[in-house]
Design a protein around this motif. Structure first.
Motif, PDB file in Angstrom:
ATOM      1  N   MET A 150     -26.582   3.034  23.476  1.00  0.00           N
ATOM      2  CA  MET A 150     -26.585   3.335  24.916  1.00  0.00           C
ATOM      3  C   MET A 150     -25.802   4.640  25.113  1.00  0.00           C
ATOM      4  N   SER A 151     -26.512   5.735  25.257  1.00  0.00           N
ATOM      5  CA  SER A 151     -25.769   6.993  25.288  1.00  0.00           C
ATOM      6  C   SER A 151     -25.221   7.285  26.670  1.00  0.00           C
ATOM      7  N   LYS A 152     -24.250   8.155  26.692  1.00  0.00           N
ATOM      8  CA  LYS A 152     -23.653   8.527  27.961  1.00  0.00           C
ATOM      9  C   LYS A 152     -24.469   9.643  28.609  1.00  0.00           C
ATOM     10  N   HIS A 153     -24.370   9.707  29.903  1.00  0.00           N
ATOM     11  CA  HIS A 153     -25.120  10.727  30.627  1.00  0.00           C
ATOM     12  C   HIS A 153     -24.202  11.774  31.234  1.00  0.00           C
ATOM     13  N   ALA A 154     -24.585  13.016  31.010  1.00  0.00           N
ATOM     14  CA  ALA A 154     -23.768  14.098  31.555  1.00  0.00           C
ATOM     15  C   ALA A 154     -24.615  15.004  32.426  1.00  0.00           C
ATOM     16  N   LEU A 155     -23.972  15.577  33.424  1.00  0.00           N
ATOM     17  CA  LEU A 155     -24.636  16.543  34.301  1.00  0.00           C
ATOM     18  C   LEU A 155     -23.965  17.885  34.069  1.00  0.00           C
ATOM     19  N   VAL A 156     -24.734  18.878  33.673  1.00  0.00           N
ATOM     20  CA  VAL A 156     -24.156  20.200  33.386  1.00  0.00           C
ATOM     21  C   VAL A 156     -24.694  21.196  34.403  1.00  0.00           C
ATOM     22  N   ILE A 157     -23.773  21.844  35.107  1.00  0.00           N
ATOM     23  CA  ILE A 157     -24.182  22.749  36.178  1.00  0.00           C
ATOM     24  C   ILE A 157     -23.626  24.153  35.948  1.00  0.00           C
ATOM     25  N   ASP A 158     -24.538  25.115  35.799  1.00  0.00           N
ATOM     26  CA  ASP A 158     -24.099  26.515  35.646  1.00  0.00           C
ATOM     27  C   ASP A 158     -25.305  27.392  35.876  1.00  0.00           C
ATOM     28  N   ASP A 159     -25.138  28.481  36.591  1.00  0.00           N
ATOM     29  CA  ASP A 159     -26.309  29.318  36.844  1.00  0.00           C
ATOM     30  C   ASP A 159     -26.579  30.255  35.658  1.00  0.00           C
ATOM     31  N   SER A 160     -25.633  30.356  34.730  1.00  0.00           N
ATOM     32  CA  SER A 160     -25.876  31.177  33.543  1.00  0.00           C
ATOM     33  C   SER A 160     -26.586  30.321  32.508  1.00  0.00           C
ATOM     34  N   ASN A 161     -27.802  30.719  32.133  1.00  0.00           N
ATOM     35  CA  ASN A 161     -28.572  29.954  31.151  1.00  0.00           C
ATOM     36  C   ASN A 161     -27.784  29.764  29.865  1.00  0.00           C
ATOM     37  N   THR A 162     -27.214  30.889  29.412  1.00  0.00           N
ATOM     38  CA  THR A 162     -26.494  30.852  28.141  1.00  0.00           C
ATOM     39  C   THR A 162     -25.391  29.814  28.153  1.00  0.00           C
ATOM     40  N   MET A 163     -24.527  29.918  29.175  1.00  0.00           N
ATOM     41  CA  MET A 163     -23.384  29.022  29.257  1.00  0.00           C
ATOM     42  C   MET A 163     -23.861  27.585  29.332  1.00  0.00           C
ATOM     43  N   ARG A 164     -24.861  27.374  30.172  1.00  0.00           N
ATOM     44  CA  ARG A 164     -25.351  26.015  30.374  1.00  0.00           C
ATOM     45  C   ARG A 164     -25.868  25.451  29.070  1.00  0.00           C
ATOM     46  N   GLN A 219     -26.645  22.739  44.828  1.00  0.00           N
ATOM     47  CA  GLN A 219     -27.498  21.868  45.642  1.00  0.00           C
ATOM     48  C   GLN A 219     -28.318  20.906  44.786  1.00  0.00           C
ATOM     49  N   THR A 220     -29.039  21.473  43.804  1.00  0.00           N
ATOM     50  CA  THR A 220     -29.843  20.605  42.937  1.00  0.00           C
ATOM     51  C   THR A 220     -28.924  19.642  42.203  1.00  0.00           C
ATOM     52  N   ALA A 221     -27.732  20.149  41.874  1.00  0.00           N
ATOM     53  CA  ALA A 221     -26.786  19.286  41.172  1.00  0.00           C
ATOM     54  C   ALA A 221     -26.401  18.107  42.053  1.00  0.00           C
ATOM     55  N   ALA A 252     -28.348  10.712  42.970  1.00  0.00           N
ATOM     56  CA  ALA A 252     -29.347   9.792  42.452  1.00  0.00           C
ATOM     57  C   ALA A 252     -28.864   8.979  41.267  1.00  0.00           C
ATOM     58  N   LYS A 253     -27.765   9.381  40.665  1.00  0.00           N
ATOM     59  CA  LYS A 253     -27.365   8.710  39.423  1.00  0.00           C
ATOM     60  C   LYS A 253     -25.860   8.773  39.248  1.00  0.00           C
ATOM     61  N   ALA A 254     -25.324   7.703  38.651  1.00  0.00           N
ATOM     62  CA  ALA A 254     -23.887   7.681  38.369  1.00  0.00           C
ATOM     63  C   ALA A 254     -23.656   8.240  36.972  1.00  0.00           C
ATOM     64  N   PHE A 255     -23.335   9.513  36.912  1.00  0.00           N
ATOM     65  CA  PHE A 255     -23.132  10.154  35.610  1.00  0.00           C
ATOM     66  C   PHE A 255     -21.798   9.735  34.989  1.00  0.00           C
ATOM     67  N   ASP A 256     -21.738   9.787  33.659  1.00  0.00           N
ATOM     68  CA  ASP A 256     -20.482   9.482  32.981  1.00  0.00           C
ATOM     69  C   ASP A 256     -19.586  10.709  32.898  1.00  0.00           C
ATOM     70  N   ASP A 258     -19.668  11.549  48.696  1.00  0.00           N
ATOM     71  CA  ASP A 258     -20.784  10.647  48.900  1.00  0.00           C
ATOM     72  C   ASP A 258     -21.872  10.839  47.851  1.00  0.00           C
ATOM     73  N   SER A 259     -21.702  10.219  46.715  1.00  0.00           N
ATOM     74  CA  SER A 259     -22.765  10.250  45.714  1.00  0.00           C
ATOM     75  C   SER A 259     -22.520   9.112  44.733  1.00  0.00           C
ATOM     76  N   LEU A 260     -23.537   8.756  44.009  1.00  0.00           N
ATOM     77  CA  LEU A 260     -23.370   7.692  43.026  1.00  0.00           C
ATOM     78  C   LEU A 260     -22.361   8.087  41.956  1.00  0.00           C
ATOM     79  N   SER A 261     -22.174   9.402  41.838  1.00  0.00           N
ATOM     80  CA  SER A 261     -21.274   9.873  40.785  1.00  0.00           C
ATOM     81  C   SER A 261     -19.875  10.170  41.292  1.00  0.00           C
ATOM     82  N   ARG A 262     -19.520   9.592  42.441  1.00  0.00           N
ATOM     83  CA  ARG A 262     -18.243  10.006  43.008  1.00  0.00           C
ATOM     84  C   ARG A 262     -17.032   9.619  42.190  1.00  0.00           C
TER      85      ARG A 262
END
Lengths: 121, 167, 672
Positions: free
Chosen positions: A1-15, A36-38, A44-48, A71-75
């Protein structure tokens, strides 16, 4: 059961760097290139784990953190922000908004994972 | 009329799908073909600079947009009677291995699609061409086209061996 | 692999090669001048950069190995380990190993070898030796103990920092001797604020790690909690009386280990932290502004400019033919285009120029290793590293140069005792210099060793049938015999220089670059070898001559003069060899029409034109039909699509679009 991560960066390289590192460490990663998309993802999801840059178009990182914490599932998710050396006030702002930790750019994968280890079980 | 058109269409369709396409040309009224994939372009004649002490069939070099390209006279290569070069002379520029070489021929004909089943082994002909250069005989309608092995023809291996000895 | 990652890797490999070069240079200097802190810092930084970059790009084996190297270097910086010959040697070998690992990475192979594991251990052992150094309490056996008091604030929890997680991380740093959780502040359930943390912890930790490691764990606490780390005396029991002035508070700005690119960020660090901050000011070795350009782009650029040169030539010829060349505005315009084209050409060729230092930088290490292997004492002097040469030349000259240096050390320089006995200093001098000489670049390798033994060479040559016993040869000519294949007068063919076949291969390689090798030697005093190379391979100045209706180009560099003969100057020797007398000096006559099998305008040398060519001190007279002029030509390869042609060095495209061959002067003058 892997963990879920959300990665947010406008630089493609860094991301991609961050994504690769996390994937190597067993995470399933969702990417976003602006606050915004983040936020939509976070609601929508509770990220780890969330890793976010601060300077982004549409919605910047600080605002994202604020909103996500409000206000989000990931709060309750640990949020690491990517900061740059010469912007201590951004870090303070981030903390005030609710960031769990921070990583200074540029960084080695080991450092990233070290920081992750401090905030995620 | 319609038959011709549909036959042509059929050929076009064929040529788009199969890899057995050959550029055919004539030497001394006989038809020859080489794989289209190896052909880089077709050029008219231009002045050649003779190479000192070269074999008789290497007629010289020419300038192809800044690259020095050797020209092989196929008539001479096949020990046929040689022809005077004029403005109708055609040079087929081929790309074999890493080398670009030009072949001097009489005229260039069509690009033909010759399926595998229409290609047969060369019989022991007392022909003008050394059969080691021939990769097969293609049957097109009622004609026979001699398909040439470009690599062997240019002697790509041959050239390399010569280089080694000279080194 | 994503395209970006590939690009990163390419950049990484290039950068790492540079860094490795810096490390090696630095280490060699270190051997000579101990204790130069700047030097050590430079070397350390280079290793640190490699570690950081390799880590970042998913090459953990390289990162780990480099980490070991870095640790030892760090110890040296602190003075905890001395930069002894042994240690420097170990580091040099590690640098070599690192190069190998990087090469493996380039090929996508695994980056761990037996050697790397072995060296890693050795590096580690070199460290352990130094552990006695740092000031500890009397009983060096006893591990330092710390008391950690951690009190989170409300704000900490709100940020999602899990205090328990932090405490649970402590065992990673050391052994927990005691752990106490303070629950005094926990209120009744009714007063409970779920967003607040009422707990505090007190931990006793034993560790050899520096305090920084403990502080690191509490990094994210920042000012949202209280963290006190106190070093305990061996006899203390949780008494927050500091043994050393090391009362720590998690200060706001202690961040991660300095990342490779972070500019000096250590101002806020505490006094007890032993490591001097590697102040990464922007003081990197090369501060020239430059950009990386792919070689393909440069070559394409050069080709295009070459085409422009030809097009300009065509233009000149075409306009000349129309007779419109008399009009002044046209003449001026053409002259302008001409000058601008030449300018452009020069500049573009200069782009490909690299300093000789790229070749020379291998030498100190090579000489050092060889000298120690051969038991010679050598003073290596290098000068002219800034001399710029075409990139292709640089690439091709590396191997021959290395071979010649090996030779000089092996056969040229004598062992110390022999030198002393001969009244010389024990240390031999090997001087390598590069300089521009006319249109060429010269590389000189000069040693003050034994010099060439003319008699021995002569004897050997006679023995091998290379010359006849009675042939009148100058010393220079006899010396030049060592370039013949299979020639070696070394008493033993050592494994260092290899067989005698070396020198002739060296000469061949240099000639392939249109260069020459010259020897000058005095027995007992030493030997000077000079390599002369054209500045650029691609464009040369040529003399245009005509023969049998075709045009040939002769590299101007090799042309001495052109003369018309009168019958008295032509003589035949021994019934076969033709010789011409030029100012009473006999030179062999080379009939180009014979060499090329063509029919000249006239076979009478007095009706044709004779060009005196010179190559490696050999002169010949080349017979052609006529002289056309002089022009700059762009060299094109004949071998590319055809093969090597005797007497021909290359080809070019003339102004009218024709191909003309460039003569191979070396080939034509040889055997005369």
């Amino acid at each position: 059961m892997s963990k879920h991560a959300l990665v947010i960066d406008d630089s493609n390289t860094m991301r991609q760097m961050v994504t690769f590192t996390l994937q190597d460490a067993g995470y399933t990663v969702v990417e976003a290139d602006n606050g915004q998309t983040a936020l939509d993802q976070a609601k929508a999801k509770a990220f780890d784990l969330i890793i976010t840059d601060l300077n982004m178009p549409v919605m910047d990182g600080i605002t994202f953190i604020q909103q996500a914490r409000k206000d989000s599932l990931s709060r309750h998710a640990p949020i690491l922000m990517l900061t740059t050396e010469n912007a201590p006030e951004r870090k303070q702002a981030g903390k005030a908004a609710g960031a769990t930790g921070w990583i200074v750019k540029p960084f080695e994968p080991a450092t990233l994972l070290g920081a992750v280890g401090k905030v995620v079980r | 009329m319609t038959d011709e058109i549909s036959e042509h269409q059929a050929r076009v369709v064929d040529s788009l799908t199969d890899g057995n396409q050959f550029l055919t040309f004539t030497l001394h009224q006989e038809e020859y073909g080489i794989e289209i994939l190896k052909v880089q372009e077709i050029k008219g004649f231009s002045r050649l600079t003779p190479i000192p002490n070269a074999p008789h069939y290497v007629k010289g070099v020419l300038n192809l947009r800044g690259t020095v390209v050797p020209i092989i006279d196929l008539r001479s290569r096949f020990s046929m009677a040689e022809k005077e070069q004029d403005q109708f002379t055609v040079i087929i520029v081929v790309n074999v291995g890493s080398k670009v070489v030009g072949l001097l021929v009489d005229t260039v004909s069509d690009v033909l699609q010759i399926p595998e089943e229409d290609i047969c082994d060369t019989p022991e002909l007392a022909g003008s061409v050394d059969t080691s250069y021939v990769s097969g005989m293609g049957k097109v309608k009622d004609r026979l086209v001699m398909l040439l092995d470009i690599g062997k023809l240019i002697g790509v291996e041959e050239l390399e061996i010569v280089e080694e000895i000279a080194a | 692999m994503s395209l970006e990652l590939e690009e990163f890797l390419l950049g990484f490999f290039e950068e790492t090669d540079e860094q490795l070069g810096q490390i090696e240079e630095g280490l060699l200097l270190l051997e000579k001048s101990y204790e130069d802190p700047d030097l050590l810092n430079t070397i350390f930084r280079a290793a640190h950069t490699i570690k950081g970059n390799s880590g970042m790009l998913g090459l953990p084996e390289i990162a780990n190995f480099t980490h070991r190297v870095e640790e030892l270097l760090d110890n040296m910086r602190d003075g905890a380990v001395s930069p002894s010959g042994e240690n420097v040697d170990l580091l040099l070998r590690s640098t070599d190993c690192l190069r190998d690992l990087v090469n493996c990475a380039k090929q996508g192979l695994s980056c761990e070898t037996e050697e790397s594991t072995l060296l890693a251990d050795q590096l580690q052992s070199a460290l352990a030796v130094s552990e006695e150094g740092p000031p500890q309490t009397d009983s060096a056996q006893e591990m330092p103990r710390y008391e950690i008091r951690f009190t989170p604030y409300k704000s900490l929890v709100r940020r999602g920092v899990d205090p328990l997680l932090l405490i649970e991380s402590l065992p990673q740093v050391g052994s927990i001797l005691s752990l106490e959780m303070q629950t005094d502040s926990v209120p009744d359930l009714s007063e409970f604020d779920t967003q607040k943390c009422y707990l505090a912890w007190c931990v006793e930790l034993e560790t050899r790690e520096p305090v920084q490691s403990i502080e690191d764990i509490f990094e994210f606490v920042d000012d949202d909690g209280q963290v006190e780390i106190t070093r305990l005396n061996p006899h203390q029991i949780s008494d927050p009386l500091p043994a050393e002035p090391s009362v720590e508070q998690a200060t706001p700005d202690i961040s991660n280990e300095p990342s490779p690119k972070a500019p000096g960020n250590q101002e806020s660090s505490q006094p007890t932290v032993r490591k001097p901050a590697p102040a990464r000011s922007g003081s990197v070795e090369d501060s020239n502004e430059s950009i990386r350009v792919s070689l393909k782009k440069v070559e394409h650029l050069i080709n295009t400019v070459g085409e422009l040169v030809i097009a300009n030539s065509v233009l000149n010829q075409t306009i000349g033919a129309t007779g419109a060349a008399d009009q002044l505005p046209l003449i001026e315009a053409m002259a302008l285009v001409d000058t601008t084209t030449r300018d452009l050409q020069e500049q573009v060729m200069a782009v490909r120029l690299l300093p000789m230092s790229t070749v020379f930088r291998r030498l100190p290490r090579l000489v050092r290793d060889l000298a120690s292997e051969l038991n010679r004492e050598v003073d290596l002097q290098i000068c002219g590293e800034d001399t710029e040469v075409d990139k292709q030349v640089i690439e091709e000259i590396q191997d021959p140069l290395v071979h010649l240096v090996r030779n000089a050390l092996d056969h040229g320089l004598e062992p110390a005792e022999e030198r002393l006995a001969a009244g010389k200093s024990a240390q031999g001098v090997l001087r390598i210099s590069a300089f521009h000489d006319g249109g060429s670049v010269a590389i000189e390798i000069k040693d003050d060793g034994r010099g060439l033994d003319t008699e021995r060479i002569k004897a050997k040559a006679i023995e091998r049938g290379l010359i006849r016993a009675d042939e009148p040869l100058t010393d220079r000519q006899i010396h030049a015999l060592i370039f013949h294949a299979g020639f070696s007068t070394a008493a033993q063919v050592t494994k260092v220089s290899g067989r005698g076949v070396g020198m002739d291969v060296v000469r061949k390689n240099i000639e392939n670059l249109s260069g020459v090798v010259e020897l000058d030697s005095t027995l007992g005093k030493g030997c000077t070898l000079t390599i002369k190379l054209p500045l650029t391979m691609a464009i040369l100045d040529g003399l245009t001559v005509g023969l049998a209706g075709e045009i040939y180009i002769i590299p101007l560099l090799s042309v001495v003069e052109s003369i018309r003969l009168d019958s008295r100057q032509v003589q035949t020797v021994a019934g076969k060899k033709e010789v011409i007398l030029v100012r009473n000096e006999p030179l062999p006559l080379v009939r180009l029409h014979q060499r090329f099998g063509v029919t000249p305008a006239s076979s009478d040398p007095c009706e044709g034109l004779v060009i005196i060519l010179e190559h490696q001190n050999n002169r010949v007279g080349l017979l052609v039909d006529e002289l056309h002029g002089q022009q700059q030509v762009v060299m094109k390869s004949v071998e590319k699509n055809y093969q090597k042609v005797e007497g021909v060095g290359g080809a070019t495209i003339l102004g009218d679009g024709r191909v003309a061959f460039i003569l191979d002067v070396a080939g034509l003058t040889r055997g005369q």
